[in-house]
Design a protein around this motif. Sequence first.
Motif, PDB file in Angstrom:
ATOM      1  N   ARG A  14      40.380  44.357  31.099  1.00 24.97           N
ATOM      2  CA  ARG A  14      40.858  43.508  32.196  1.00 24.97           C
ATOM      3  C   ARG A  14      40.479  42.051  31.954  1.00 24.97           C
ATOM      4  N   THR A  15      39.243  41.801  31.548  1.00 25.30           N
ATOM      5  CA  THR A  15      38.848  40.477  31.073  1.00 25.30           C
ATOM      6  C   THR A  15      38.967  40.539  29.561  1.00 25.30           C
ATOM      7  N   ARG A  72      51.599  38.170  32.471  1.00 27.44           N
ATOM      8  CA  ARG A  72      50.183  37.951  32.741  1.00 27.44           C
ATOM      9  C   ARG A  72      49.904  37.439  34.162  1.00 27.44           C
ATOM     10  N   VAL A  73      50.775  36.623  34.724  1.00 28.74           N
ATOM     11  CA  VAL A  73      50.553  36.128  36.087  1.00 28.74           C
ATOM     12  C   VAL A  73      50.604  37.292  37.075  1.00 28.74           C
ATOM     13  N   GLU A 113      47.541  39.450  36.642  1.00 30.18           N
ATOM     14  CA  GLU A 113      46.363  38.852  37.268  1.00 30.18           C
ATOM     15  C   GLU A 113      46.375  39.107  38.775  1.00 30.18           C
ATOM     16  N   LEU A 157      44.424  41.977  34.967  1.00 29.66           N
ATOM     17  CA  LEU A 157      43.748  40.948  34.178  1.00 29.66           C
ATOM     18  C   LEU A 157      42.797  40.221  35.117  1.00 29.66           C
ATOM     19  N   VAL A 158      41.600  39.923  34.626  1.00 26.79           N
ATOM     20  CA  VAL A 158      40.576  39.270  35.440  1.00 26.79           C
ATOM     21  C   VAL A 158      40.034  38.078  34.657  1.00 26.79           C
ATOM     22  N   ARG A 159      39.925  36.947  35.316  1.00 26.00           N
ATOM     23  CA  ARG A 159      39.366  35.750  34.669  1.00 26.00           C
ATOM     24  C   ARG A 159      37.870  35.950  34.418  1.00 26.00           C
TER      25      ARG A 159
END
Length: 133
Positions: free
Chosen positions: A56-57, A90-91, A94, A99-101
């Motif tokens: 995820r990250t 990807r947007v 997220e 997906l995780v910053r």
Amino acid sequence: MGVVVVGLVGRLRTGTGSWVGRSTGPSRQVAQQVVDRAGGGCEICGVAEAQQIHHRTPRGMGGSRDPAINMPANLIHICAGCHVRVESKRVQAEGNGHLVRRSQGPSEAPILRRGVWVLLDDEGGWMSCPGSS
């Protein structure tokens, strides 16, 4: 069900000029926890058979030495089709927690798992998000 960990191997040059590899993926034990949590089905769509472990990250180019990158809360077992969608949209990924910053811990980042918002933990489990249905 056995687990085959197919992680990318980072290549490092030693002082003698030779190349050595290092594993950048999860340990077999952690991969097994993630596979067990998924129960064989994709953790995103819940329909297809899960085949790949997704970070995820992201690990970044050459991998990461951060041990949290390969913890169960940062990993999901997903099908190839969902993996392609996560990487190409990807947007949206997220927004769904796929997906995780790096600034947000994966265990604190809700994820849309099989149509339900949940939190993943580092023991290979999950719980429903407060206030989610």
